[in-house]
Design an enzyme around this catalytic site. Sequence first.
Site, mmCIF file in Angstrom:
data_model
loop_
_atom_site.group_PDB
_atom_site.id
_atom_site.type_symbol
_atom_site.label_atom_id
_atom_site.label_comp_id
_atom_site.label_asym_id
_atom_site.label_seq_id
_atom_site.Cartn_x
_atom_site.Cartn_y
_atom_site.Cartn_z
ATOM 1 C CG HIS A 18 -6.798 2.669 1.484
ATOM 2 N ND1 HIS A 18 -6.412 2.042 0.326
ATOM 3 C CD2 HIS A 18 -6.233 3.912 1.435
ATOM 4 C CE1 HIS A 18 -5.649 2.868 -0.395
ATOM 5 N NE2 HIS A 18 -5.532 3.994 0.267
ATOM 6 C CG HIS A 41 2.155 12.915 -1.416
ATOM 7 N ND1 HIS A 41 2.041 13.740 -0.325
ATOM 8 C CD2 HIS A 41 3.363 13.192 -1.976
ATOM 9 C CE1 HIS A 41 3.136 14.482 -0.225
ATOM 10 N NE2 HIS A 41 3.961 14.168 -1.207
ATOM 11 C CB SER A 102 -6.401 7.819 -0.393
ATOM 12 O OG SER A 102 -5.485 8.467 -1.250
ATOM 13 C CD GLU A 120 0.073 11.757 -8.182
ATOM 14 O OE1 GLU A 120 -0.152 11.179 -7.108
ATOM 15 O OE2 GLU A 120 1.215 11.772 -8.706
ATOM 16 C CG ASP A 145 5.797 19.601 -4.045
ATOM 17 O OD1 ASP A 145 5.346 18.924 -3.100
ATOM 18 O OD2 ASP A 145 7.011 19.735 -4.252
ATOM 19 N N GLY A 146 2.541 18.223 -3.360
ATOM 20 C CA GLY A 146 1.723 18.035 -2.162
ATOM 21 C C GLY A 146 2.235 18.805 -0.956
ATOM 22 C CG ASP A 166 0.039 7.476 1.144
ATOM 23 O OD1 ASP A 166 1.053 6.907 1.566
ATOM 24 O OD2 ASP A 166 -0.821 6.917 0.435
HETATM 25 N N1 SAM Z 1 -2.569 8.189 -1.283
HETATM 26 C C1 SAM Z 1 -2.702 7.190 -2.338
HETATM 27 C C2 SAM Z 1 -3.626 6.107 -1.874
HETATM 28 O O1 SAM Z 1 -3.686 5.840 -0.668
HETATM 29 O O2 SAM Z 1 -4.321 5.511 -2.708
HETATM 30 C C3 SAM Z 1 -1.348 6.622 -2.734
HETATM 31 C C4 SAM Z 1 -0.307 7.618 -3.004
HETATM 32 S S1 SAM Z 1 1.238 7.004 -3.487
HETATM 33 C C5 SAM Z 1 1.875 6.253 -2.056
HETATM 34 C C6 SAM Z 1 2.191 8.475 -3.596
HETATM 35 C C7 SAM Z 1 1.822 9.354 -4.782
HETATM 36 O O3 SAM Z 1 2.475 10.617 -4.621
HETATM 37 C C8 SAM Z 1 2.269 8.838 -6.132
HETATM 38 O O4 SAM Z 1 1.156 8.758 -6.991
HETATM 39 C C9 SAM Z 1 3.274 9.879 -6.655
HETATM 40 O O5 SAM Z 1 3.189 10.086 -8.054
HETATM 41 C C10 SAM Z 1 2.830 11.099 -5.902
HETATM 42 N N2 SAM Z 1 3.874 12.137 -5.687
HETATM 43 C C11 SAM Z 1 5.206 11.996 -5.607
HETATM 44 N N3 SAM Z 1 5.780 13.162 -5.259
HETATM 45 C C12 SAM Z 1 4.754 14.054 -5.103
HETATM 46 C C13 SAM Z 1 4.699 15.427 -4.718
HETATM 47 N N4 SAM Z 1 5.801 16.090 -4.408
HETATM 48 N N5 SAM Z 1 3.491 16.004 -4.641
HETATM 49 C C14 SAM Z 1 2.356 15.331 -4.937
HETATM 50 N N6 SAM Z 1 2.350 14.038 -5.313
HETATM 51 C C15 SAM Z 1 3.530 13.407 -5.379
#
Ligand code: SAM
Length: 281
Positions: A18, A41, A102, A120, A145-146, A166
């Site tokens: 961050h 994500h 983020s 998300e 899906d990201g 991420d």
């Molecule tokens: N980017 C955030 C931050 O810096 O504050 C943290 C993200 S965390 C490491 C990863 C997130 O991705 C989780 O909340 C999880 O639920 C989500 N996630 C998992 N698989 C995913 C997908 N295929 N597409 C989107 N989000 C997903």
Amino acid sequence: MNYRHAFHAGNFADVFKHAVLVRILLHLREKPAAFRVIDTHAGAGLYDLTGPEAERTGEWRQGIGRVRATPLAPAAASLLAPYLEAVAAFNPGGALARYPGSPLLVLRLMRSQDRLTACELEPSANAALKRALAADLRAKSVAIDGWVGLNAFLPPKERRGLVLIDPPFEQPDEFSRLAHAIVKAQRKWPTGIYMLWYPIKDRRAVTHFGRALAESGIPKILRAELSIGGRADDLGAAGLVLVNPPWRLAEEMETLLGPLARVLARGPGGGYGLDWLRGEN
Ligand code: SAM
């Protein structure tokens, strides 16, 4: 999907990621033209540091807790200050009780003309994210899906901006997925800035990932890694890959990462690395 960022919010890896994210946003703000941020994500948005998840691991105390409490040398302190100010804005009482993820840090640094698209997939995190972003018309959260979003939202109409990738690294093939995704994304939007986060647990996988990126044909790739040393039974190091980093970001990271790694170190072996996988050498 088992990963819950609430256990890790504000830990050393979040501080590292961050602090750099905020620097990139500051560079994007230097030009008046609007920019777009795509957070593939995004997580839940805002994390309660007094809640059971954060309390169970206590990781934030060794991360944001430490950097807020420890003065850095002046040059590094001034580079870190905008990130600390953004965190402070979510803690109006002064004491650290909430940590912005983020998407909220991005919103905090965005201007009226800038836009955020946040993906998300996990339902409860997505619901929390929607609540955290609801009042802000500059942001859109999508339950997609990201990896699909990455393809669908590129290139953004603003033609300048940042993609943050991420993922939770729950799947064994996450590194190769990441490498393929960034190559495809960069072809669709060659001038975008990309920031990829990865954990450093399996050094061979990380080396292989770096080699794949270096040979990918992407012309400008900066890599930063930060280690907090100490015991090896949990995450003790993380990396960032920056494609098309803003001018002077590498120089800023060179100033910031040493002091940051020293504050975050939990034992011997802490430190940082910064190198160009492609370009700028
Ligand atoms: N980017 C955030 C931050 O810096 O504050 C943290 C993200 S965390 C490491 C990863 C997130 O991705 C989780 O909340 C999880 O639920 C989500 N996630 C998992 N698989 C995913 C997908 N295929 N597409 C989107 N989000 C997903």
